[in-house]
Design a protein around this motif. Structure first.
Motif, PDB file in Angstrom:
ATOM      1  N   CYS A 188     -11.070   0.106  -1.749  1.00  0.00           N
ATOM      2  CA  CYS A 188      -9.628   0.917  -0.881  1.00  0.00           C
ATOM      3  C   CYS A 188      -8.577   0.898  -1.810  1.00  0.00           C
ATOM      4  O   CYS A 188      -7.408   1.514  -1.865  1.00  0.00           O
ATOM      5  CB  CYS A 188     -10.090   1.465   0.296  1.00  0.00           C
ATOM      6  SG  CYS A 188      -9.320   3.063   0.542  1.00  0.00           S
ATOM      7  N   TRP A 189      -8.155  -0.485  -1.041  1.00  0.00           N
ATOM      8  CA  TRP A 189      -6.997  -0.454  -1.188  1.00  0.00           C
ATOM      9  C   TRP A 189      -6.495  -1.125  -2.141  1.00  0.00           C
ATOM     10  O   TRP A 189      -5.557  -0.483  -2.847  1.00  0.00           O
ATOM     11  CB  TRP A 189      -7.118  -2.642  -0.396  1.00  0.00           C
ATOM     12  CG  TRP A 189      -7.235  -2.878   1.309  1.00  0.00           C
ATOM     13  CD1 TRP A 189      -6.903  -1.292   1.969  1.00  0.00           C
ATOM     14  CD2 TRP A 189      -7.369  -3.347   1.538  1.00  0.00           C
ATOM     15  NE1 TRP A 189      -7.213  -0.950   3.434  1.00  0.00           N
ATOM     16  CE2 TRP A 189      -7.495  -2.750   3.368  1.00  0.00           C
ATOM     17  CE3 TRP A 189      -7.574  -4.640   1.773  1.00  0.00           C
ATOM     18  CZ2 TRP A 189      -7.391  -3.415   4.433  1.00  0.00           C
ATOM     19  CZ3 TRP A 189      -7.720  -6.075   2.236  1.00  0.00           C
ATOM     20  CH2 TRP A 189      -8.034  -5.295   4.147  1.00  0.00           C
ATOM     21  N   ASP A 221      -7.436   6.999   1.913  1.00  0.00           N
ATOM     22  CA  ASP A 221      -7.313   6.833   3.212  1.00  0.00           C
ATOM     23  C   ASP A 221      -7.954   5.860   3.869  1.00  0.00           C
ATOM     24  O   ASP A 221      -9.513   5.618   3.061  1.00  0.00           O
ATOM     25  CB  ASP A 221      -7.287   7.642   3.931  1.00  0.00           C
ATOM     26  CG  ASP A 221      -6.123   8.613   4.426  1.00  0.00           C
ATOM     27  OD1 ASP A 221      -5.183   8.594   3.861  1.00  0.00           O
ATOM     28  OD2 ASP A 221      -6.697   9.859   3.942  1.00  0.00           O
ATOM     29  N   LYS A 278      -5.514   2.264  -3.588  1.00  0.00           N
ATOM     30  CA  LYS A 278      -3.631   2.818  -2.797  1.00  0.00           C
ATOM     31  C   LYS A 278      -3.038   1.895  -3.718  1.00  0.00           C
ATOM     32  O   LYS A 278      -1.550   2.416  -3.696  1.00  0.00           O
ATOM     33  CB  LYS A 278      -3.969   2.337  -1.564  1.00  0.00           C
ATOM     34  CG  LYS A 278      -3.311   3.215  -0.636  1.00  0.00           C
ATOM     35  CD  LYS A 278      -3.893   3.255   0.826  1.00  0.00           C
ATOM     36  CE  LYS A 278      -2.508   4.046   1.505  1.00  0.00           C
ATOM     37  NZ  LYS A 278      -2.323   5.773   1.450  1.00  0.00           N
ATOM     38  N   ASP A 304      -5.183   8.485  -4.209  1.00  0.00           N
ATOM     39  CA  ASP A 304      -4.531   7.738  -3.306  1.00  0.00           C
ATOM     40  C   ASP A 304      -5.266   7.403  -1.729  1.00  0.00           C
ATOM     41  O   ASP A 304      -5.141   8.872  -1.424  1.00  0.00           O
ATOM     42  CB  ASP A 304      -3.202   8.679  -2.389  1.00  0.00           C
ATOM     43  CG  ASP A 304      -2.079   7.497  -1.899  1.00  0.00           C
ATOM     44  OD1 ASP A 304      -2.451   6.421  -1.563  1.00  0.00           O
ATOM     45  OD2 ASP A 304      -1.043   8.031  -1.651  1.00  0.00           O
ATOM     46  N   LEU A 334       0.668  -1.351  -0.098  1.00  0.00           N
ATOM     47  CA  LEU A 334      -0.201   0.182  -0.131  1.00  0.00           C
ATOM     48  C   LEU A 334       0.682   1.184  -0.008  1.00  0.00           C
ATOM     49  O   LEU A 334       0.048   2.152  -0.205  1.00  0.00           O
ATOM     50  CB  LEU A 334      -0.883   0.254   0.977  1.00  0.00           C
ATOM     51  CG  LEU A 334      -1.719  -1.047   0.794  1.00  0.00           C
ATOM     52  CD1 LEU A 334      -2.770  -0.916   2.454  1.00  0.00           C
ATOM     53  CD2 LEU A 334      -2.670  -1.424   0.414  1.00  0.00           C
ATOM     54  N   ASP A 335       1.939   0.979   0.744  1.00  0.00           N
ATOM     55  CA  ASP A 335       2.987   2.782   1.008  1.00  0.00           C
ATOM     56  C   ASP A 335       4.612   1.864   0.647  1.00  0.00           C
ATOM     57  O   ASP A 335       4.608   0.419   1.020  1.00  0.00           O
ATOM     58  CB  ASP A 335       2.885   3.357   1.525  1.00  0.00           C
ATOM     59  CG  ASP A 335       2.734   4.561   1.286  1.00  0.00           C
ATOM     60  OD1 ASP A 335       4.089   4.686   0.386  1.00  0.00           O
ATOM     61  OD2 ASP A 335       2.642   5.845   1.886  1.00  0.00           O
TER      62      ASP A 335
END
Length: 323
Positions: A65-66, A100, A69, A98, A48-49
């Protein structure tokens, strides 16, 4: 000492071989080609990051959402090679940002995309308010209960049988783990080659995936950017959707979102096109009132009506303005 050193080296080599071999034997995550599966238990995670990985269940679709991301992480780090899209692929206008995410993969009600500009989203991650600063209040994550999928297929050599088409659509969505109980209506418009599918949340139906994620995966497949691994037996391939012994290929795909509460856009946040429509409607109302005024005036002169109630015109104006 030499024997001991040799044994230690041999054990280390064996451990390294076992570790590498364990990773090599892990199968790909069928529902997420970007997840990495490794270790003795072959656990699968999604990046994710830079320093954030998220465990994923490869028996289900990964929450939207994932996936968004992860896509932003890959874009920022230039991960993945670009290739020429297939002939029927379209420009990606998904409005990627991106996001949350909550621990369970749901969107935060408030999104800022790593900047000081923020807005509120629905459960599908779609913006439903004007953009503001970090002080914007998003008191709740508004539920998106209705998804309308509009698909336009390429011309076919034979006429479309609507019953067979509906069966094919149901099979297609089953590939995205959507129970047929969510499919409220399937309409076909032959002249425009449009298929409109209404998907609505149904509390009596249990489904392993949410509709926002399912429609997201579907859009990606149609646009030639599948999120599945290459070995996943999905309904929509590059050459189309199975239909009556052939393939139905789509050239357009749109998803519309209907929330349990009305969106909160101001006139300032509207696009010029929408403002133009509002102006035309207002002009039409004004023109109608002018025509009505002169018609009533003429009628009064010809004694068709003896007397009009003072509130009658006001009520007509209100009705026209509300319509």
């Amino acid at each position: 000492m030499r024997v001991l050193g040799f044994l230690v080296l041999a054990l280390c080599s064996l451990a390294a071989w076992a570790l590498n071999d364990g990773e090599k034997d892990c199968e790909m995550c069928l529902t997420n080609q970007f997840a990495k599966c490794s270790g003795s238990e072959c656990k699968c995670t999604l990046k994710l990051d830079q320093d954030v990985t998220q465990p994923v269940d490869c028996k289900k679709l990964t929450p939207k959402c994932w996936m968004m991301k992860n896509e932003m992480y890959r874009k920022k780090n230039n991960i993945g090679t670009r290739r020429k899209p297939t002939e029927h692929a379209m420009l990606d206008n998904d409005g990627i940002y991106d996001p949350d995410c909550e621990n369970d993969g749901k969107f935060h009600a408030k999104q800022c995309n790593g900047t000081d500009t923020c807005w509120c989203v629905n459960t599908a991650g779609v913006r439903r308010t004007d953009k503001g600063d970090k002080n914007i209040q998003c008191s709740e994550l508004v539920h998106t209960f209705w998804f309308q999928v509009q698909l336009r297929h390429k011309p076919m050599d034979k006429a479309i049988d609507e019953d067979k088409l509906k069966d094919a659509i149901k099979k297609m969505f089953s590939g995205y783990m959507v129970d047929s109980g969510y499919i409220e209506k399937v309409e076909y418009f032959e002249d425009d080659r449009y298929i409109i599918v209404d998907l609505k949340q149904n509390l009596t139906v249990s489904s392993p995936t949410d509709l926002a994620t399912a429609t997201y995966y579907l859009e990606k497949d149609i646009k030639g950017k599948s999120l599945f691994s290459n070995t996943y037996n999905r309904s929509v391939q590059d050459d189309g959707m199975p239909y009556d012994g052939t393939k139905l290929t789509f050239e357009q795909a749109y998803v519309y979102y209907i929330d349990s509460k009305n969106p909160e856009f101001s006139m300032k946040g509207m696009t010029p096109g929408i403002i133009a429509v509002v102006v035309v409607v207002c002009l039409a109302v004004v023109a109608g009132l002018i025509v009505l005024f002169f018609a009533r005036r003429k009628a009064a002169k010809s004694h068709i009506y003896q007397k009009a109630e003072g509130r009658e015109l006001d009520e007509i104006q209100k009705q026209q303005l509300t319509t």
